[in-house]
Design a protein around this motif. Structure first.
Motif, PDB file in Angstrom:
ATOM      1  N   GLU A 218       0.834  -1.205   0.000  1.00  0.00           N
ATOM      2  CA  GLU A 218       0.000   0.000   0.000  1.00  0.00           C
ATOM      3  C   GLU A 218       0.868   1.254   0.000  1.00  0.00           C
ATOM      4  O   GLU A 218       0.555   2.243  -0.681  1.00  0.00           O
ATOM      5  N   ALA A 219       1.971   1.207   0.765  1.00  0.00           N
ATOM      6  CA  ALA A 219       2.874   2.354   0.823  1.00  0.00           C
ATOM      7  C   ALA A 219       3.494   2.624  -0.546  1.00  0.00           C
ATOM      8  O   ALA A 219       3.641   3.779  -0.956  1.00  0.00           O
ATOM      9  N   GLU A 220       3.849   1.565  -1.262  1.00  0.00           N
ATOM     10  CA  GLU A 220       4.430   1.724  -2.595  1.00  0.00           C
ATOM     11  C   GLU A 220       3.440   2.411  -3.542  1.00  0.00           C
ATOM     12  O   GLU A 220       3.804   3.335  -4.277  1.00  0.00           O
ATOM     13  N   GLU A 221       2.199   1.962  -3.523  1.00  0.00           N
ATOM     14  CA  GLU A 221       1.168   2.562  -4.379  1.00  0.00           C
ATOM     15  C   GLU A 221       0.917   4.022  -3.992  1.00  0.00           C
ATOM     16  O   GLU A 221       0.769   4.897  -4.857  1.00  0.00           O
ATOM     17  N   PHE A 222       0.870   4.267  -2.688  1.00  0.00           N
ATOM     18  CA  PHE A 222       0.630   5.621  -2.184  1.00  0.00           C
ATOM     19  C   PHE A 222       1.733   6.571  -2.653  1.00  0.00           C
ATOM     20  O   PHE A 222       1.467   7.656  -3.193  1.00  0.00           O
ATOM     21  N   LEU A 223       2.985   6.174  -2.459  1.00  0.00           N
ATOM     22  CA  LEU A 223       4.112   7.018  -2.836  1.00  0.00           C
ATOM     23  C   LEU A 223       4.174   7.231  -4.343  1.00  0.00           C
ATOM     24  O   LEU A 223       4.426   8.345  -4.824  1.00  0.00           O
ATOM     25  N   MET A 224       3.941   6.167  -5.107  1.00  0.00           N
ATOM     26  CA  MET A 224       3.997   6.279  -6.558  1.00  0.00           C
ATOM     27  C   MET A 224       2.978   7.290  -7.079  1.00  0.00           C
ATOM     28  O   MET A 224       3.293   8.144  -7.923  1.00  0.00           O
ATOM     29  N   ALA A 225       1.764   7.224  -6.557  1.00  0.00           N
ATOM     30  CA  ALA A 225       0.707   8.135  -7.006  1.00  0.00           C
ATOM     31  C   ALA A 225       1.007   9.577  -6.599  1.00  0.00           C
ATOM     32  O   ALA A 225       0.857  10.508  -7.405  1.00  0.00           O
ATOM     33  N   ARG A 226       1.446   9.765  -5.359  1.00  0.00           N
ATOM     34  CA  ARG A 226       1.696  11.121  -4.871  1.00  0.00           C
ATOM     35  C   ARG A 226       2.879  11.776  -5.584  1.00  0.00           C
ATOM     36  O   ARG A 226       2.831  12.961  -5.929  1.00  0.00           O
ATOM     37  N   VAL A 227       3.945  11.022  -5.771  1.00  0.00           N
ATOM     38  CA  VAL A 227       5.123  11.576  -6.443  1.00  0.00           C
ATOM     39  C   VAL A 227       4.811  11.892  -7.900  1.00  0.00           C
ATOM     40  O   VAL A 227       5.185  12.944  -8.424  1.00  0.00           O
ATOM     41  N   HIS A 228       4.103  10.995  -8.566  1.00  0.00           N
ATOM     42  CA  HIS A 228       3.736  11.218  -9.971  1.00  0.00           C
ATOM     43  C   HIS A 228       2.894  12.483 -10.101  1.00  0.00           C
ATOM     44  O   HIS A 228       3.137  13.318 -10.987  1.00  0.00           O
ATOM     45  N   ASP A 229       1.919  12.636  -9.228  1.00  0.00           N
ATOM     46  CA  ASP A 229       1.054  13.821  -9.283  1.00  0.00           C
ATOM     47  C   ASP A 229       1.840  15.107  -9.058  1.00  0.00           C
ATOM     48  O   ASP A 229       1.626  16.123  -9.735  1.00  0.00           O
ATOM     49  N   ALA A 230       2.767  15.076  -8.087  1.00  0.00           N
ATOM     50  CA  ALA A 230       3.543  16.262  -7.745  1.00  0.00           C
ATOM     51  C   ALA A 230       4.424  16.701  -8.911  1.00  0.00           C
ATOM     52  O   ALA A 230       4.504  17.892  -9.240  1.00  0.00           O
ATOM     53  N   ILE A 231       5.085  15.742  -9.558  1.00  0.00           N
ATOM     54  CA  ILE A 231       5.973  16.081 -10.667  1.00  0.00           C
ATOM     55  C   ILE A 231       5.178  16.472 -11.908  1.00  0.00           C
ATOM     56  O   ILE A 231       5.499  17.448 -12.594  1.00  0.00           O
ATOM     57  N   ALA A 232       4.099  15.728 -12.192  1.00  0.00           N
ATOM     58  CA  ALA A 232       3.278  16.029 -13.376  1.00  0.00           C
ATOM     59  C   ALA A 232       2.672  17.428 -13.286  1.00  0.00           C
ATOM     60  O   ALA A 232       2.581  18.140 -14.291  1.00  0.00           O
ATOM     61  N   LYS A 233       2.293  17.836 -12.087  1.00  0.00           N
ATOM     62  CA  LYS A 233       1.718  19.164 -11.896  1.00  0.00           C
ATOM     63  C   LYS A 233       2.726  20.258 -12.233  1.00  0.00           C
ATOM     64  O   LYS A 233       2.390  21.268 -12.857  1.00  0.00           O
ATOM     65  N   GLU A 234       3.990  20.055 -11.826  1.00  0.00           N
ATOM     66  CA  GLU A 234       5.020  21.050 -12.102  1.00  0.00           C
ATOM     67  C   GLU A 234       5.401  21.092 -13.584  1.00  0.00           C
ATOM     68  O   GLU A 234       5.694  22.143 -14.131  1.00  0.00           O
ATOM     69  N   ILE A 235       5.400  19.924 -14.226  1.00  0.00           N
ATOM     70  CA  ILE A 235       5.709  19.885 -15.654  1.00  0.00           C
ATOM     71  C   ILE A 235       4.613  20.569 -16.455  1.00  0.00           C
ATOM     72  O   ILE A 235       4.862  21.233 -17.465  1.00  0.00           O
ATOM     73  N   GLY A 236       3.368  20.412 -15.978  1.00  0.00           N
ATOM     74  CA  GLY A 236       2.240  20.993 -16.679  1.00  0.00           C
ATOM     75  C   GLY A 236       1.876  20.212 -17.917  1.00  0.00           C
ATOM     76  O   GLY A 236       1.532  20.796 -18.944  1.00  0.00           O
TER      77      GLY A 236
END
Length: 236
Positions: A218-236
């Motif tokens: 669960e931690a792996e899925e949680f981190l993967m989703a949160r990190v992806h969202d954070a970086i994708a938001k900055e890339i735009g």
């Protein structure tokens, strides 16, 4: 043959000898004190950028927590490593494929610098490699991982590989999402073309901690989703 391609060839003819010279010098000069290695690594990163006239801006330094962290960054070009090595506000060890540590001079130098080999195969050997890396992080090493696993070919964020998040869940330290902006324009992934005299920005995001009580999967899925969202938001 384009001018950008020729610039890239000329750059590599200068950069590769520089890399082995600095690696060998760092290996010898850090024998009395391994802490000296970090200065050589930062010098290498900044010299590699200077050869192409690349400027680097860093934003979000105040978000870095105390103690060891795992930095997760997007991967747009060969200059990502130079930018992070030369300008990230904390010394970072690198998680690198095991094969790189077999290269003469370069491999022993990486080990001297505290860089961590990771077996990217399957089965028990790979899991043992991840557990050993997690222990080094818990002991105080801050590391950098490119969760895409390779450079993007079109500037878009690629799907993440799971290995880095398995390591993060086992290490139990905060994960810091970092977005690199501008490096794709310097050296598009998958090519040796070089477009010099540009700026690369390092955007440091808010650290992400795993909530208490989560299972590792669960931690792996949680981190993967949160990190992806954070970086994708900055890339735009």
């Amino acid at each position: 043959m384009t001018m950008a391609f020729l610039r890239g060839l000329l750059y590599m003819s200068l950069f590769f000898p520089l890399t082995f010279l600095v690696a060998g010098t760092a290996l010898v000069c850090s024998l009395p004190d391994p802490r000296r290695y970090g200065a050589f690594a930062r010098f290498w990163g900044r010299m590699g950028l200077a050869l192409a006239g690349i400027r680097v801006a860093v934003n979000g330094t105040e978000r870095l927590p105390a103690g060891p962290v795992i930095v997760m960054s997007n991967h747009q070009s060969n200059f990502d490593i130079l930018a992070l090595q030369g300008h990230f506000p904390r010394r970072l060890s690198w998680i690198a494929k095991e094969e790189l540590f077999r290269i003469p001079v370069f491999g022993p130098s990486m080990r001297r610098g505290g860089y961590i080999p990771l077996d990217r195969g399957h089965g028990r050997k790979a899991l043992k490699s991840i557990d050993e890396a997690a222990q080094q992080i818990r002991n105080g090493a801050s590391v950098i991982i490119f969760p895409e696993g390779t450079r993007t070919r079109d500037g878009r964020l690629l799907p993440f590989k799971r290995g880095g998040f398995m390591l993060a869940a086992r290490a139990g330290v905060p994960v810091v999402p970092v977005t690199l902006v501008g490096s794709f324009g310097v050296n598009p992934g998958g090519t040796c073309k070089l477009y010099p005299f540009r700026q690369v920005e390092i955007r440091i995001g808010k650290p992400i901690a795993v909530p208490q009580g989560m299972r590792r999967s669960e931690a792996e899925e949680f981190l993967m989703a949160r990190v992806h969202d954070a970086i994708a938001k900055e890339i735009g």
